[in-house]
Design a protein around this motif. Sequence first.
Motif, mmCIF file in Angstrom:
data_model
loop_
_atom_site.group_PDB
_atom_site.id
_atom_site.type_symbol
_atom_site.label_atom_id
_atom_site.label_comp_id
_atom_site.label_asym_id
_atom_site.label_seq_id
_atom_site.Cartn_x
_atom_site.Cartn_y
_atom_site.Cartn_z
ATOM 1 N N UNK A 87 16.345 -31.912 -48.861
ATOM 2 C CA UNK A 87 16.628 -32.011 -50.288
ATOM 3 C C UNK A 87 16.310 -33.421 -50.768
ATOM 4 N N UNK A 88 15.528 -33.567 -51.860
ATOM 5 C CA UNK A 88 15.081 -34.899 -52.292
ATOM 6 C C UNK A 88 16.234 -35.812 -52.676
ATOM 7 N N UNK A 89 16.277 -37.031 -52.140
ATOM 8 C CA UNK A 89 17.339 -37.994 -52.505
ATOM 9 C C UNK A 89 17.366 -38.274 -54.007
ATOM 10 N N UNK A 90 16.210 -38.229 -54.666
ATOM 11 C CA UNK A 90 16.175 -38.486 -56.109
ATOM 12 C C UNK A 90 17.005 -37.460 -56.870
ATOM 13 N N UNK A 91 17.018 -36.210 -56.390
ATOM 14 C CA UNK A 91 17.787 -35.184 -57.085
ATOM 15 C C UNK A 91 19.289 -35.375 -56.848
ATOM 16 N N UNK A 92 19.659 -35.883 -55.695
ATOM 17 C CA UNK A 92 21.075 -36.210 -55.479
ATOM 18 C C UNK A 92 21.500 -37.351 -56.420
ATOM 19 N N UNK A 93 20.598 -38.297 -56.597
ATOM 20 C CA UNK A 93 20.871 -39.391 -57.522
ATOM 21 C C UNK A 93 20.992 -38.859 -58.948
ATOM 22 N N UNK A 94 20.086 -37.908 -59.300
ATOM 23 C CA UNK A 94 20.105 -37.336 -60.639
ATOM 24 C C UNK A 94 21.413 -36.598 -60.894
ATOM 25 N N UNK A 95 21.900 -35.893 -59.913
ATOM 26 C CA UNK A 95 23.143 -35.138 -60.054
ATOM 27 C C UNK A 95 24.326 -36.078 -60.308
ATOM 28 N N UNK A 96 24.317 -37.220 -59.648
ATOM 29 C CA UNK A 96 25.415 -38.174 -59.862
ATOM 30 C C UNK A 96 25.360 -38.757 -61.271
ATOM 31 N N UNK A 97 24.148 -38.952 -61.807
ATOM 32 C CA UNK A 97 24.011 -39.453 -63.172
ATOM 33 C C UNK A 97 24.523 -38.422 -64.171
ATOM 34 N N UNK A 98 24.180 -37.161 -63.955
ATOM 35 C CA UNK A 98 24.611 -36.097 -64.865
ATOM 36 C C UNK A 98 26.138 -35.983 -64.895
ATOM 37 N N UNK A 99 26.762 -36.148 -63.741
ATOM 38 C CA UNK A 99 28.220 -36.059 -63.681
ATOM 39 C C UNK A 99 28.892 -37.188 -64.453
ATOM 40 N N UNK A 100 28.189 -38.316 -64.579
ATOM 41 C CA UNK A 100 28.777 -39.459 -65.267
ATOM 42 C C UNK A 100 28.598 -39.444 -66.774
ATOM 43 N N UNK A 101 27.922 -38.459 -67.320
ATOM 44 C CA UNK A 101 27.722 -38.398 -68.771
ATOM 45 C C UNK A 101 29.035 -38.069 -69.462
ATOM 46 N N UNK A 102 29.274 -38.674 -70.622
ATOM 47 C CA UNK A 102 30.568 -38.581 -71.287
ATOM 48 C C UNK A 102 30.607 -37.578 -72.434
ATOM 49 N N UNK A 103 29.518 -37.456 -73.193
ATOM 50 C CA UNK A 103 29.546 -36.661 -74.409
ATOM 51 C C UNK A 103 28.854 -35.316 -74.258
ATOM 52 N N UNK A 104 27.692 -35.310 -73.642
ATOM 53 C CA UNK A 104 26.881 -34.109 -73.509
ATOM 54 C C UNK A 104 27.030 -33.525 -72.112
#
Length: 598
Positions: free
Chosen positions: A507-524
Motif C-alpha cells: 500500500x503506497x505510503x503517500x496514501x497513508x499520509x493522505x488519509x492522516x491529512x483527511x482525518x485532520x480536516x475541521x470543516x469539510x
Amino acid sequence: MADAAKQASINGGSLISELRSLFSLRRTKKTVAFAYGFMFFFLAFTVFLAFNPSSNSSSSSWFTNIFSSSSTSSTSGSTITSSPTIFSDESYRSHFSSIFSYIFPNSSQQVPNFAPLPPPNNTSRSQNTTVQSPTTQNQNQTQSKDLHDKIEVLKPNQSTIGAPKSPVAPNRTVNAVLTSSPVRKNSTGNKDVKVTEKGKKQSNGTNVGLSAKQGSENLVESLMNCNFFDGNWVRDDSYPLYKPGSCSLIDEQFNCFVNGRPDNGYLKLKWKPKGCTLPRNKNINVKIENDIDEFATYRLNGSDMLELLRGKRLVFVGDSLNRNMWESLVCILRNSIKDHTKVYEASGRHHFRSEASYSFVFEDYNCTIEFFVSPFLVQEWEVNGKNGSKKETLRLDLIERSADQYKTADIIVFNTGHWWTHEKTSKGEDYYQEGSHVYSELNVLEAFRKAMTTWARWVDANISPTKTLVLFRGYSATHFRGGQWNSGGQCDHESEAIKNETYLSEYPPKMRMMESVLKGMKKIQVTYMNITRMTDYRKDGHPSIYRKKKLSKEEIKSSLMFQDCSHWCLPGVPDAWNELLYAELLRKQKQKQQQKKP
C-alpha cells in the motif's frame, strides 16, 4: 301322470301361444348377449386408454377426467376442491376396481361417487373462496419455492441487494418479467405470476414485481454501511457499460479497442463489493428457459445518474488519471441519451490533452461534467536561476491557480499522486518551495504532506459544506515490469487480472499520509474513494502498446520502451470508479434525508 300332463299341455295347447313364448325367450337372450358384449368392449377400450400414454390430447383429457377424484360440498359459500393428480400403478388398479364395480352393480365393491370436475382454467372465482386440498397446496408451495429460488436475486436483505438495479422514483413499478418454455402455470392455469418483495406468488393475472419505493429504500439502506472498496473483480459478459469504439470523446491514448488491442477479456470484469451490490439499472428481466436461469446483469443507468445531477456541476480536478475517470463518466452518461447533439464540450473542443480545463454540457439536464488539469493540486512555479534562466519549482504553500473557478461546484472529485513519483519530485533537489525559500533537498513524502495540508486548509476555508460534496480519489496502481515508464517498463501481453492477493503491491505510503491529512480536516468531511487495492488487481487493463492507432516505424521499434502501464483503457477500469461514485452520491443523498427528519 305329471309327465303325461306336461306332454298333453304342450301338444294339446294353443300353438300360437307357445310360439309367442318361444320368440320372447329368444329376444331376451339376444338382449343380454348384446349388453354383455357392449360392456366388454367398453371395458377393453377403457383399459387400452389407461395403459397407452401416447393417446391423443382429447382422449388423454377424457381419461384424466375419468381417473380423477373430485368431491364438492358447499358450506357457507366456500368450495373445497381436490385437484387432478397423476397416478402410480397402484392408483391405476384402485380406479380400475372402482370402474369395474360401477359396470357390474352386483359386485361387492362400492360404487364411487363421480362428482363433476371443474372446467380447466376456471376463471369464475369471484363468488366462491377456493381452498385447495393438501396435495395441491404442497404442489403450489413447491412451485412457489422453485420460483422464489430462481429470482432470489430480487430479494434484498440486510447485507446484500437482491436484484442489481438502480433505485427508481416513488410510485413507479419494477417488473419481473418471467418468460419460459414451456410456460409454467399456477394451479388455476394462469400464466402470469405476481412476485412480491417477499418472494410470494399470487395468481391474479398480473405481471408485477418489487415495488419501486420498497426496492429503492432497501437498496440505498444497504449501501449506508458498505465498504465499496473491499471486494473482488468478477466476470460479467454483459459488460462493458458502453460499446467499445462507440464513444468518440475518448482520448486516443485510452482508446485501446480502436488502437487495435485484439483481446477483450479486460472489458468483461465488474467490481463486486463484499458487503453489498452496487446500484444498477431499474429494469429487471429474468429469463427462464429449459429449466436454466439466465439472469440479466444490470449496469449503471446513465439516465438515473443524470437525474441525480440535474442542474448541478460535477468537477474533476487532478492529473491525467482523473481525466481518465472524467472521460469514462462522460461516455457513460452520453450513452444513455438518444440525441448526442445535446451533449457537447462548452468550447467546442474535441481533444482533451492540451488545455487547462474542459466542460461537457448535458443540455436536457442542465448539468455539466468538468475537468481541471492540476497534477499536484498545488501551484507549479518558476524562480530565477543562474544567468537569468528560469527554474521550475513546486509551491507547497499555494493552492493551484484554477481553484476559484470550481470552488462553488456541487460535486468535486480531487486526485493526485502519479506526478509525485517522477524523477524530479522523487529526488526533491532544488524543487520544492515555500514562500521564497527553495529547499535544496526535501523528502518527497514530507513534501507531499505539506502540499496536501495546503490543499486541505483551502478546502476547509473556501468550500461550503452545505452546498458542495468533496471526494478524494486515491492512488491508481501501476503495473510496470522491468522498469518504469521511461526505463523499459512493460505490461503488454497481460490479459488476465491478478487473482492471488499475495501478488499485490505494498500500500503506497503517500496514501497513508493522505488519509492522516483527511482525518485532520475541521470543516469539510471529505469522502475518500480508496481505489488503490481494486486497481492493483488489474494488471490487464492498461493501454500498454495500444496507446496510439498509427505508429511510425521509429515508434513501433520503441513501442516496447515506452508503454503506458499507468492509465487505463476505456471502456475499462475507470468505469467501475464511476459506479462507485454513483453509489457514493446515493449514500450522501440518503444521509441528507435522514438529517432533515425531526
